[in-house]
Scaffold this motif. Structure first.
Motif, PDB file in Angstrom:
ATOM      1  N   UNK A 201      64.487 -13.532   0.221  1.00 55.47           N
ATOM      2  CA  UNK A 201      65.473 -13.244   0.943  1.00 55.47           C
ATOM      3  C   UNK A 201      66.527 -11.909   0.599  1.00 55.47           C
ATOM      4  N   UNK A 202      66.633 -12.081  -0.924  1.00 52.18           N
ATOM      5  CA  UNK A 202      67.586 -11.099  -1.454  1.00 52.18           C
ATOM      6  C   UNK A 202      66.594  -9.843  -1.435  1.00 52.18           C
ATOM      7  N   UNK A 208      67.104  -3.918   3.403  1.00 47.94           N
ATOM      8  CA  UNK A 208      68.096  -3.216   4.572  1.00 47.94           C
ATOM      9  C   UNK A 208      69.247  -2.549   3.946  1.00 47.94           C
ATOM     10  N   UNK A 209      69.667  -2.878   2.704  1.00 45.21           N
ATOM     11  CA  UNK A 209      70.610  -2.127   2.050  1.00 45.21           C
ATOM     12  C   UNK A 209      70.036  -0.641   1.758  1.00 45.21           C
ATOM     13  N   UNK A 217      62.816   6.083  -0.343  1.00 43.30           N
ATOM     14  CA  UNK A 217      61.745   5.515  -1.333  1.00 43.30           C
ATOM     15  C   UNK A 217      61.798   4.280  -2.094  1.00 43.30           C
ATOM     16  N   UNK A 218      63.139   3.970  -2.256  1.00 48.88           N
ATOM     17  CA  UNK A 218      63.528   2.763  -2.787  1.00 48.88           C
ATOM     18  C   UNK A 218      63.152   1.622  -1.825  1.00 48.88           C
ATOM     19  N   UNK A 219      63.327   1.844  -0.576  1.00 44.74           N
ATOM     20  CA  UNK A 219      62.916   0.798   0.182  1.00 44.74           C
ATOM     21  C   UNK A 219      61.577   0.815   0.353  1.00 44.74           C
ATOM     22  N   UNK A 220      60.564   1.736   0.292  1.00 51.15           N
ATOM     23  CA  UNK A 220      59.332   1.865   0.366  1.00 51.15           C
ATOM     24  C   UNK A 220      58.739   0.934  -0.925  1.00 51.15           C
ATOM     25  N   UNK A 255      59.722  -1.892  11.479  1.00 47.77           N
ATOM     26  CA  UNK A 255      60.831  -1.815  12.568  1.00 47.77           C
ATOM     27  C   UNK A 255      61.665  -0.655  12.214  1.00 47.77           C
ATOM     28  N   UNK A 256      62.021  -0.684  11.035  1.00 48.96           N
ATOM     29  CA  UNK A 256      63.055   0.161  10.652  1.00 48.96           C
ATOM     30  C   UNK A 256      62.457   1.883  10.573  1.00 48.96           C
TER      31      UNK A 256
END
Length: 975
Positions: A201-202, A208-209, A217-220, A255-256
């Motif tokens: 969950x973190x 999302x953050x 790139x961090x999200x990826x 979705x993002x």
């Protein structure tokens, strides 16, 4: 000034009753009747729907043309609401102004296009993945320690400028992705299942953050890292739950990305339509979309590359019309490179899940996905898997259950709205694989129940040939039973199907396995067979679940069995003739569960029992069930629960009837009173039922009671008199005393009626100032006023007791009203006194307005005796004195409005009941009229309507004196 008027009024009040208006109730009733007018209905009927006339206006385009209106109607009757709107609906006009109506051709083409687009879409009959998520998380748990790699972040690659060359951009992106291999991860070991879920969950929140802070790139990287976790099967029994948690993150990422690209397509604040084409997408959005796919293509490892690309599969819509249809086969082929069969089957499940969301019409790719799985199915029994199971100490039956969620989902996607021929093909493929139980179970779970039921015997044959070592046969029979609960098999096969299934089910030694199967097949038995077969099944369940009190661990399943039995056998005489039904109920030893089961049975009885019953079997059984519900009530029971239980018991009591055997009926009510004494609504119902029984006896005897029926009616009255004091609600007791007294009076039980009325009078002083109504505290004055008005109406026909004096009940009630402590700002006491004047006026008439059959009222007993009338006059003087005293106390400035209202109320009483031909009474009414409007608090409309009423009355025969009265009643304006 008021004191002078008060003195004048006081000198006149004694004439009120001496000059009470003589009433001829018959002639007054005739005058007040509505005038009957002959009406030719024709086709009109009040329940016939109204046909609304629709008006259409056509505007010509030619210059100088006028708008012509064409009106079509099938009836001359107009809808009044439509006529107010002149045939137009304001909401429709508003919508029409915003969106002009398209032409017929445009509407037809739009409808055809929509139908074409919507036809392959997933409907509401498709069970979504979200409904399975919670079940998987609850079922696949572990107590072993888990590990996870957390992304720690990096500063590399952030110095790239906008003017860098393309090759520099590519190199920078690759370096950023390679950063995962260069110490940007932190491995956490020895995590519990809950800790692991919290860490996931973190990661979801970190994704999302990172996205919201424009660190794409961090999200990826986070998504890639999470996808890698799906290649880890070190704690294999937790893998299905891990898949659910990780794919939630993938769904969020997909979705993002989609919303990000879609937002780039907004042109002049107009977003893309739902069914857009790639031509509507601008170049910037397409370039961004390609950029994401290029980033994903550079991921080195197969599993994260597959999952991340599948997560953004929907984004292919921005690039080309055939993008999704081209990607699905390629992604399907990529899965062939995954060596672990468990990991591979869940990858296929995710691809099916995404495919059904974005392109449900591409069933061929989904079919290919499953057939690929069948080709590699033998890997499950290979050495690699077997060695892994030995290391983790996992048995093959448990391991095979890990496949169920994935295979069930894949087959659900394939079987959705699929033709019956596909089931035939699946059955053939299962046979080629040796009737593998795991596949067979998923096939029966996925396809339509009608298809499975039609081939029930074929499936039973395949189940028999299955190898039971890996997947138990009883689970296959359970899946078959679930389908047969929804669809009927061929009639000739029904008994054979039950016999074949029950042979397997009854041999099960494990009580939990047994009850899980039996629960399903009970419904099939109830649907298609008689009580004999149902009794046999219930007996077998009792036999298996009684040893070692195994039933204590199977209450939900046992409840389900009861629910199914009463659903299909709702004839309770038939139900209770099932020998093993009541012994089956005895297995519910836990009180809360037992009460819930009893409630289900009673709800079914009330719902389905159409006629009253006196069947002793039904009565004894349901009394026992109701007693169980009643005995569960204690000090901690909620009021809502008490009301529900009481309503169920009352429903049962109302359905019990012994016909003309009234004594047996009363005995039943006496027994019920002793059994349900803790539920007040039940006692109230019993009192009403006994009163109704007494009135039915009177009806049968036509009011002429014999010695036997008179004694029986007195027994009914005694039942009520004894039961009412046990109730806690004071207004319930008051109303029941009044109601029971009326019943006693109707049955010529005069002394008993007097006892009820005396009890009611003695109870009035105990009425509290505030009472609880629907959980809120309310003043009791209004309720007491309503009760007393009803009481006065009854007292008119109650004859005086020869030893108690004239109007002893009225006198006693007046004393109680006088001594009762009323609120200081309340006028209810005076309103009650005014109603007493109505009663006393009615008592002076030669013939009362109504009587009780076979009971002589005071008009007959006294025959207009002067002493009787004198006593009434004395009471009247006392009451009027109280009214006038109260009017005097309201002379202060803050109470003048109340004084005005009460004066008008008293005026209306005189107007209705007094003989205004008497000059003194006439003057009294004029003084009250003036007092009512003296200080400007009188309602002008009310005063005008009252005066109009007086003028209309003056036109009636013998009412000419109202003309003079009207002239003496001035109307004063507020100014």
């Amino acid at each position: 000034m008021f004191l002078c008027q008060y003195a004048c009024i006081l000198s006149l009040y004694s004439c009120f009753l001496r000059h009470a208006r003589s009433r001829n109730y018959v002639s007054e009733s005739e005058v007040c009747k509505l005038e009957s007018v002959p009406l030719d209905f024709g086709d009109y009927h009040p329940l016939k729907p109204i046909t609304v006339t629709e008006s259409k206006t056509k505007k010509m385009n030619r210059k100088g043309s006028t708008s012509s209106t064409s009106s079509s109607s099938s009836s001359s009757v107009l809808d009044p609401l439509s006529s107010v709107l002149d045939g137009t609906d304001p909401l429709s006009l508003f919508a029409a102004a915003a969106d002009p109506v398209p032409t017929t051709a445009t509407m037809d083409s739009t409808r055809k296009k929509r139908d074409k687009d919507d036809s392959p879409a997933v409907g509401s009959d498709f069970e979504p993945w979200s409904s399975k998520r919670g079940e998987i998380l609850a079922r696949y748990t572990t107590t072993e320690k888990l590990s996870i790699n957390l992304y720690m972040g990096s500063e590399k690659g952030k110095a790239a400028t906008t003017g860098s060359a393309v090759s520099e951009k590519v190199r920078t992106r690759l370096e950023e992705l390679d950063d995962l291999e260069e110490g940007s991860q932190k491995e956490l070991l020895n995590l519990t299942q809950q800790d692991y879920m919290n860490r996931i969950e973190e990661l979801n929140q970190s994704l999302k953050d990172a996205w919201s802070s424009d660190q794409k790139v961090k999200a990826l990287k986070i998504v890639i890292q999470c996808s890698k976790l799906l290649s880890d099967t070190t704690v294999i029994q937790f893998y299905p739950s891990k898949f659910v948690l990780i794919t939630d993150i993938l769904d969020t990422f997909g979705k993002l990305v989609y919303e990000r690209i879609q937002s780039m397509c907004v042109d002049n604040r107009v977003s893309l339509p739902d069914n857009f084409s790639p031509e509507c997408v601008n170049d910037t959005a397409k370039e961004t979309c390609l950029n994401w796919f290029f980033k994903i293509a550079s991921i080195r490892e197969l599993i994260p590359r597959f999952y991340v690309e599948a997560a953004i599969l929907k984004c292919n819509k921005f690039l080309s019309k055939t993008g999704i249809s081209e990607c699905l086969p390629r992604l399907t082929s990529m899965i062939r490179g995954i060596g672990d069969p468990l990991v591979a089957v869940y990858a296929r499940a995710y691809l099916c899940r995404v495919g059904m969301e974005v392109a449900p019409q591409l069933k061929e790719s989904l079919n290919k996905n499953f057939f690929d799985f069948l080709l590699t199915f033998k890997q499950i029994h290979g050495d690699t898997v077997q060695n892994q199971l030995v290391v983790q100490c996992v048995e093959i039956p448990l391991y095979l259950t890990l496949y169920s969620p994935a295979i069930d989902w894949i087959l659900q996607c394939i079987a959705y709205r699929a033709p019956e021929v596909l089931l035939t093909e699946m059955m053939e493929r299962c046979k080629k694989l040796g009737n593998n139980a795991l596949l067979l179970n998923s096939v029966m779970s996925a396809f339509r129940a009608e298809f499975i039921a039609a081939r029930s015997m074929d499936f039973i044959g395949m189940i028999k040939e299955c190898d039971e070592s890996g997947f138990p046969k009883h689970l296959l029979f359970r899946s078959l039973g679930l389908n047969l609960a929804l669809a009927d098999p061929p009639e000739n096969d029904r008994l054979q199907i039950l016999n074949e299934a029950w042979k397997v089910i009854t041999k099960l030694k494990n009580p939990q396995d047994y009850i899980n199967c039996a629960e399903v097949w009970v419904e099939y038995t109830c649907r298609h067979f008689t009580k004999r077969e149902v009794n046999t099944v219930l007996a077998d369940v009792i036999k298996h679940m009684t040893p070692d009190r195994a039933f204590e661990d199977a209450y939900p399943q046992l409840q389900s069995i009861i629910q199914k039995v009463i659903t299909y056998i709702y004839d309770f005489s038939l139900l209770f003739s099932v020998e093993k039904f009541l012994p089956f109920l005895d297995m519910f030893q836990k009180e809360s569960v037992r009460v819930e089961v009893c409630k289900c049975i009673m709800e079914s009885f009330i719902k389905h029992q159409q006629e009253s019953t006196k069947d002793p079997v039904i009565l004894n059984a349901l009394l026992h069930i109701c007693k169980t519900m009643h005995d569960s009530v204690n000090a901690l029971t909620l009021e809502d629960e008490k009301r529900m239980l009481a309503a169920l018991i009352n429903g049962f009591i109302k359905m019990v009837s012994f016909g003309r055997d009234f004594e047996q009926q009363l005995s039943f009510y006496v027994e019920a009173r002793s059994m349900f004494c803790n539920l007040e609504p039940v006692l109230v119902q019993l009192i009403h039922s006994v009163n109704q029984l007494a009135m039915e006896t009177r009806k049968v005897m036509k009011g002429n009671h014999s010695r036997k029926t008179a004694a029986f009616v007195r027994a009914c009255v005694a039942f009520c008199f004894i039961t009412i004091p046990s109730l806690s609600s004071i207004f319930t007791r008051l109303n029941l005393y009044l109601h029971s007294g009326q019943v006693a009076l109707a049955n010529q039980c005069l002394s008993q009626a007097d006892a009820f009325f005396k009890a009611a009078v003695s109870l009035v002083p105990e009425v509290p100032k505030m009472i609880s109504v629907d959980g809120k505290m309310r003043p009791s004055d209004a309720f007491l006023l309503e009760f007393l008005c009803n009481f006065f109406s009854t007292l008119l026909v109650v004859p005086d007791h020869p030893e108690q004096g004239v109007l002893f009940l009225v006198r006693g009630l007046l004393n109680v009203i006088q001594d009762y402590t009323w609120e200081d700002n309340s006028d209810d006491k005076i309103r009650i006194y005014t109603n007493v004047l109505h009663l006393l006026s009615a008592m002076t008439q030669e013939a009362y307005i109504y009587h009780v059959d076979k009971v002589d009222s005071n008009d007959t007993l006294y025959g207009g005796d002067s002493k009787f009338l004198t006593e009434i006059n004395k009471l009247c003087e006392t009451v009027i004195a109280q009214i006038l005293d109260h009017l005097k106390t309201l002379g202060k400035e803050e109470t003048l409005k109340r004084q005005s209202q009460l004066a008008l109320y008293f005026f209306n009483t005189i107007l209705a009941h007094g003989d205004l031909r008497n000059n003194k009474l006439n003057q009294l009414s004029v003084n009250l009229w003036n007092l009512a409007q003296k200080h400007g608090f009188a309602d002008t409309k009310t005063m005008v309507k009252t005066l109009e009423y007086i003028k209309r009355r003056s036109n009636q025969p013998e009412m000419s004196h109202f003309t003079d009265l009207a002239l003496r009643l001035p109307l004063q304006s507020r100014t």
